[in-house]
Design an enzyme around this catalytic site. Structure first.
Site, PDB file in Angstrom:
ATOM      1  CG  LEU A 166      -1.956  -1.089   1.340  1.00 41.25           C
ATOM      2  CD1 LEU A 166      -2.691  -0.992   2.674  1.00 41.25           C
ATOM      3  CD2 LEU A 166      -2.945  -1.029   0.183  1.00 41.25           C
ATOM      4  CG  ASP A 167       0.208   4.365  -2.842  1.00 35.63           C
ATOM      5  OD1 ASP A 167       1.047   3.593  -3.340  1.00 35.63           O
ATOM      6  OD2 ASP A 167      -0.706   4.915  -3.487  1.00 35.63           O
ATOM      7  CE1 TYR A 168       5.180   7.478   5.538  1.00 35.07           C
ATOM      8  CE2 TYR A 168       3.711   9.259   4.873  1.00 35.07           C
ATOM      9  CZ  TYR A 168       4.607   8.714   5.776  1.00 35.07           C
ATOM     10  OH  TYR A 168       4.929   9.401   6.920  1.00 35.07           O
TER      11      TYR A 168
END
Length: 272
Positions: free
Chosen positions: A127-129
């Site tokens: 997942l993105d930050y």
């Protein structure tokens, strides 16, 4: 970690391991370390297997620390082969230049040490930050390899600006932005990208959606909804929000377990 196989045809060990999805390197490692192999519950003696044999493989990896963080994990599901945890917002999934010491992989590696789990970090989903939600880890490279042939249905809870009146689907191809390495753009020569969504509720001028990714491109959800003038709340990259948490969460993973073959439907309990 032990895995049991029933042998259905006469074959040599290396060919049999290849048929079961073992990599070239791991197959030859096991061949030269027969202490990790049992045939019919006895140490392997003959490297030619017969139909009807029961092959047991003991998979072992050395642990590796991926950073200094060791925060408690929010474990949603765990068995001998996989681990699914809930990643908080604003946390890197794996080590990056800016988050080398503090990331989810570091937390997982410390958890392995604390619970005597032998294995490196094999991140199956990321997942993105800024994005929160479910992240799937395999506890051995072999299990990770099996996921390459495993369909994982991913569902997200997303809140966007504006009112979306009907369920729908977005089919805009995506590619890297040639002028910004962090961003992606909609372009006719991009990769096929499909986002399916269902309206769940409205809150003033916002819409909360259940989003199903039929492809898995970087920033797909954020870019697709921005492209139809409904950017995700909190998105500063494809929208205009600043200093607001991104309203994007991986809520549900559905897949067939690569070892047990059971259908897993893993959800994070949440209040809409």
């Amino acid at each position: 970690m032990k895995i049991l196989y029933s042998i259905h045809k006469n074959n040599d060990l290396i060919s049999t391991l290849k048929d079961f999805g073992f990599s070239y390197n791991l197959s030859h490692y096991l061949y030269h370390h027969p202490e990790n192999i049992l045939v019919n519950n006895k140490p392997i003696e003959n490297f030619n297997l017969k139909m009807g044999d029961e092959l047991t493989i003991n998979l072992i990896e050395d642990n590796k620390i991926y950073g200094e963080s060791s925060s408690p994990l929010d474990i949603i599901y765990e068995d001998e082969y996989i681990l699914i945890v809930f990643k908080k917002k604003n946390q890197a999934t794996i080590p990056t230049f800016n988050h080398y010491l503090d990331n989810l992989a570091s937390d997982v590696s410390h958890y392995y040490l604390q619970h005597n789990i032998q294995g490196k970090i094999h991140c199956v989903t990321r997942l993105d930050y800024e994005t929160s939600g479910l992240v799937l880890f395999a506890k051995h490279q072999y299990i990770h390899n099996l996921f390459q042939n495993t369909l994982i249905d991913k569902y997200y809870l997303v809140t966007v600006h504006g009112i979306i009146k009907e369920n729908g689907i977005i089919k805009f191809p995506i590619k890297k932005d040639p002028h910004d390495t962090k961003k992606r753009i909609i372009c006719s020569d991009g990769k096929k990208s499909i986002t399916e969504y269902k309206v769940l509720k409205y809150d003033q001028d916002n819409t909360t959606l259940l989003v199903h990714l039929l492809t898995g491109r970087t920033h797909q959800i954020r870019l697709h909804f921005s492209s139809i003038n409904h950017p995700v709340i909190g998105d500063s990259l494809y929208g205009h929000d600043k200093d607001i948490d991104l309203k994007l969460e991986c809520y549900n993973l559905i897949f067939t377990h690569p070892i047990t073959k059971n259908l897993l439907n893993i959800k994070k309990k949440t209040k809409l």
